[in-house]
Design a protein around this motif. Structure first.
Motif, mmCIF file in Angstrom:
data_model
loop_
_atom_site.group_PDB
_atom_site.id
_atom_site.type_symbol
_atom_site.label_atom_id
_atom_site.label_comp_id
_atom_site.label_asym_id
_atom_site.label_seq_id
_atom_site.Cartn_x
_atom_site.Cartn_y
_atom_site.Cartn_z
ATOM 1 N N PRO A 96 -7.909 -79.825 -32.864
ATOM 2 C CA PRO A 96 -7.996 -81.126 -32.674
ATOM 3 C C PRO A 96 -8.572 -81.375 -31.373
ATOM 4 N N TRP A 97 -9.192 -82.676 -31.086
ATOM 5 C CA TRP A 97 -9.982 -82.980 -29.995
ATOM 6 C C TRP A 97 -9.092 -82.864 -28.765
ATOM 7 N N TRP A 98 -7.911 -83.426 -29.025
ATOM 8 C CA TRP A 98 -6.912 -83.315 -27.621
ATOM 9 C C TRP A 98 -6.528 -81.740 -27.467
ATOM 10 N N MET A 99 -6.719 -80.689 -28.357
ATOM 11 C CA MET A 99 -6.193 -79.436 -27.912
ATOM 12 C C MET A 99 -7.658 -78.973 -27.396
ATOM 13 N N VAL A 100 -8.582 -78.954 -27.520
ATOM 14 C CA VAL A 100 -9.747 -78.566 -26.814
ATOM 15 C C VAL A 100 -9.896 -78.981 -25.438
ATOM 16 N N ARG A 101 -9.787 -80.190 -25.399
ATOM 17 C CA ARG A 101 -9.804 -80.845 -23.960
ATOM 18 C C ARG A 101 -8.654 -80.396 -23.166
ATOM 19 N N ALA A 102 -7.259 -80.301 -23.830
ATOM 20 C CA ALA A 102 -6.372 -79.567 -22.901
ATOM 21 C C ALA A 102 -6.872 -78.217 -22.719
ATOM 22 N N GLY A 103 -7.368 -77.423 -23.439
ATOM 23 C CA GLY A 103 -7.878 -76.021 -23.081
ATOM 24 C C GLY A 103 -8.730 -75.868 -22.041
ATOM 25 N N LEU A 104 -9.685 -76.911 -21.967
ATOM 26 C CA LEU A 104 -10.703 -76.827 -21.055
ATOM 27 C C LEU A 104 -10.152 -77.582 -19.664
ATOM 28 N N TYR A 105 -9.280 -78.210 -19.677
ATOM 29 C CA TYR A 105 -8.558 -78.650 -18.483
ATOM 30 C C TYR A 105 -7.771 -77.521 -17.768
ATOM 31 N N LEU A 106 -7.040 -76.745 -18.433
ATOM 32 C CA LEU A 106 -6.307 -75.644 -18.332
ATOM 33 C C LEU A 106 -7.194 -74.508 -17.622
ATOM 34 N N TYR A 107 -8.449 -74.470 -18.410
ATOM 35 C CA TYR A 107 -9.429 -73.240 -17.932
ATOM 36 C C TYR A 107 -9.933 -73.790 -16.613
ATOM 37 N N ASP A 108 -10.147 -75.075 -16.145
ATOM 38 C CA ASP A 108 -10.601 -75.369 -14.788
ATOM 39 C C ASP A 108 -9.599 -75.175 -13.891
ATOM 40 N N LEU A 109 -8.316 -75.502 -14.289
ATOM 41 C CA LEU A 109 -7.285 -75.134 -13.415
ATOM 42 C C LEU A 109 -7.159 -73.979 -12.870
ATOM 43 N N LEU A 110 -7.055 -72.963 -13.872
ATOM 44 C CA LEU A 110 -7.144 -71.731 -13.635
ATOM 45 C C LEU A 110 -8.236 -71.163 -12.836
ATOM 46 N N ALA A 111 -9.278 -71.635 -12.800
ATOM 47 C CA ALA A 111 -10.582 -71.179 -12.059
ATOM 48 C C ALA A 111 -10.187 -71.508 -10.551
ATOM 49 N N GLY A 112 -9.312 -72.599 -10.151
ATOM 50 C CA GLY A 112 -9.017 -72.916 -8.768
ATOM 51 C C GLY A 112 -10.342 -73.639 -8.261
ATOM 52 N N ALA A 113 -10.590 -73.070 -6.763
ATOM 53 C CA ALA A 113 -11.509 -74.034 -6.233
ATOM 54 C C ALA A 113 -13.059 -73.062 -6.472
ATOM 55 N N SER A 114 -13.503 -73.354 -7.672
ATOM 56 C CA SER A 114 -14.790 -72.592 -8.345
ATOM 57 C C SER A 114 -16.105 -73.327 -7.798
ATOM 58 N N SER A 115 -17.187 -72.664 -7.424
ATOM 59 C CA SER A 115 -18.191 -73.044 -7.152
ATOM 60 C C SER A 115 -19.052 -73.834 -8.316
ATOM 61 N N LEU A 116 -18.554 -73.624 -9.580
ATOM 62 C CA LEU A 116 -19.195 -74.000 -10.757
ATOM 63 C C LEU A 116 -18.476 -75.434 -11.233
ATOM 64 N N PRO A 117 -19.512 -76.338 -11.605
ATOM 65 C CA PRO A 117 -18.956 -77.615 -12.403
ATOM 66 C C PRO A 117 -17.734 -77.587 -13.229
ATOM 67 N N GLY A 118 -16.827 -78.419 -13.136
ATOM 68 C CA GLY A 118 -15.691 -78.485 -13.985
ATOM 69 C C GLY A 118 -16.208 -79.042 -15.441
ATOM 70 N N SER A 119 -15.285 -78.894 -16.351
ATOM 71 C CA SER A 119 -15.778 -79.360 -17.843
ATOM 72 C C SER A 119 -15.646 -80.891 -17.657
ATOM 73 N N ARG A 120 -16.434 -81.587 -19.058
ATOM 74 C CA ARG A 120 -16.676 -82.845 -19.243
ATOM 75 C C ARG A 120 -16.726 -83.075 -20.643
ATOM 76 N N GLY A 121 -16.853 -84.239 -20.963
ATOM 77 C CA GLY A 121 -17.164 -84.633 -22.482
ATOM 78 C C GLY A 121 -18.406 -84.980 -22.335
ATOM 79 N N LEU A 122 -19.347 -84.688 -23.596
ATOM 80 C CA LEU A 122 -20.565 -85.270 -23.847
ATOM 81 C C LEU A 122 -20.654 -86.536 -23.858
ATOM 82 N N SER A 123 -21.878 -87.031 -23.252
ATOM 83 C CA SER A 123 -22.275 -88.389 -23.116
ATOM 84 C C SER A 123 -23.511 -88.690 -23.618
#
Length: 485
Positions: A96-123
């Motif tokens: 489901p959408w919410w599960m993927v969004r939550a997984g990407l949020y956790l991925y960003d969180l685990l990366a910490g202060a990364s030089s790469l852009p965080g995740s976002r939805g397509l627009s």
């Protein structure tokens, strides 16, 4: 004098251990029966990543380590590793959408202060990402990195050799036995050597070497084949796609060598390392996987090249091949002269694996070690931002042209200045073989990078074989055999 370490295996793990050990002042001999990165380490999906899908199996520590290694490696090898945006369409989704969004949020969180852009939805502004897709345009964008896996393996070996390690390719280990505090090893080049510690980094052959050397272990590996295909470009741009499949696997579609798209990977259990090879069934599976998503369709007749590697995954008891951990295990046998066996691992965590391995070895040998590679750049990596470095290359050697200057800047980084130090015009690069390959580069690969066959040059140290015609490849092979071999 005995070596401190004898390492069997010239893949990414063996070369990373050799690099860390040599920087710590240990005497190292690495032997590889074929070419460096000749098997699994040149047959990866070519990503430096935390492994988004590993979150589903609760492998949070592995993802955390991978993401933090991603940051280190981006800084250490900016010529070989580049950031990449990954588009994750939500079409055909089993999650489901919410599960993927939550997984990407956790991925960003685990990366910490990364030089790469965080995740976002397509627009609606993401036409470059959505236009190649058929059907729904809902989905996400997140960041990871692409790597030239074979050249990263090579960079580890080059740095190790620069600090005293001996790298012996095309050299098989015929026998290894313990006698007192030392290992006595017989090699196919006729040498008989001694070592204080034996490191079994043989990858898919790790269990074979354990049996032949009489090493004790409670661990096992699962051999899982991963195959990739290369087809004419499915989309424009420098971004990639991660595509969910009905069997709950994911397949990547990644820009490759400008004119192509890399598609992979599969997860097929095999019985022996020699089972590497992309089957017709895998080709069909991968074509079907991308045809679910893209408006441009491909079939088996479109495959320009393929590769397949056998991953030696540490057997954690998982039933499905895709669920087996991609983490590594280092196991010490201290019954006499010590032996360290490497189970599992992946390109992204090889540096960390090397650091941990040398720490373990140092303790058992009574040698104080330190972490030497955490902030160390790889050979060629001491460059400014890549595009700025590329401008410098083009200004100094304008005759290289746009495509060749980018390729060579990526492959060699700051070492390009050493290769082309006395070159002021194109004729000084020697015989030209096509696709921008010239004599000076081929000779460099032989003298500085252990290239011993045309295949080493055309398909591992470069991918120029994909761009040469059959006649051009034959001409290069004839030149190599007459001039180098």
């Amino acid at each position: 004098m005995p070596y401190d370490l004898l390492i069997a295996g010239g893949g990414i793990n063996g070369c990373a251990i050799a690099r860390e050990a040599s920087l710590n002042g240990l005497s190292v001999l690495l032997v590889e029966k074929d070419d460096l990165a000749g098997h699994t380490s040149s047959a990866s999906t070519k990503l430096i990543h935390g492994g988004l899908r590993y979150l589903e199996n609760y492998q949070f520590r592995l993802v955390y380590e991978g993401l933090h290694e991603r940051e280190r490696l981006l800084a250490a090898a900016p010529h070989l590793i580049r950031p990449m945006a990954f588009v994750l369409p939500h079409a055909h989704a089993l999650r489901p959408w919410w599960m993927v969004r939550a997984g990407l949020y956790l991925y960003d969180l685990l990366a910490g202060a990364s030089s790469l852009p965080g995740s976002r939805g397509l627009s609606a502004r993401d036409e470059a990402y959505t236009d190649p897709l058929a059907g729904t345009h809902r989905g996400f964008v997140y960041s990871d990195a692409w790597v030239d896996d074979a050249r990263l393996t090579l960079a580890n070996a080059v740095d190790a050799a620069a600090h005293g390690a001996e790298i012996a390719t095309r050299t098989s280990l015929l026998s290894a036995r313990r006698e007192g505090p030392l290992w006595h090893v017989e090699l196919s080049d006729g040498r008989k050597v001694e070592a204080r510690c034996f490191v079994n980094a043989a990858g898919p052959w790790v269990m074979d070497l354990i049996g032949r050397a009489g090493i004790s272990t409670a661990s096992r590996v699962r051999l899982v084949k991963g195959s990739h295909i290369v087809v004419p470009r499915l989309f424009d741009g420098d971004h990639a796609y991660i595509l969910q499949q009905p069997d709950r696997r994911i397949v990547f579609a990644i820009p490759y060598e400008d004119r192509f798209t890399e598609i992979g990977t599969t997860d097929v259990p095999v019985e022996k390392p020699e089972d590497a090879g992309c089957s017709a069934e895998e080709v069909t599976y991968l074509c079907t996987a991308v045809n679910r998503y893209f408006t441009r369709k491909v079939g088996p007749s479109d495959v320009a090249w393929s590769w397949s590697g056998v991953r030696p995954l540490h057997d954690d008891g998982s039933k499905a091949a895709q669920s087996v951990t991609r983490d590594y295990l280092l196991e010490l046998d201290e019954d006499g002269a010590p032996a360290l066996s490497v189970f599992g691992g992946k390109i992204t965590t090889a540096r960390a694996l090397g650091e941990e391995a040398v720490e373990k070895i140092g303790k058992v040998l009574g040698i104080e070690t330190r972490a030497c590679t955490r902030a160390r750049v790889f050979p060629g990596g001491a460059i400014p931002a890549f595009e700025h470095f590329l401008d410098q290359v083009r200004g100094r050697w304008p005759f290289l042209g746009d495509a060749r200057s980018r390729r060579m800047a990526r492959a060699y980084g700051s070492l390009l200045g050493e290769m082309l130090r006395d070159v002021h015009e194109e004729t000084a690069m020697g015989e030209a073989f096509g696709a921008g390959l010239t004599e000076i580069e081929a000779r460099w690969m032989h003298a500085r990078e252990w290239a011993r066959t045309p295949e080493d040059v055309l398909f591992r140290r470069s991918k120029l074989g994909l761009h040469l015609s059959e006649a051009e490849r034959a001409r290069f092979t004839a030149w190599w055999q007459a001039t180098i071999a």
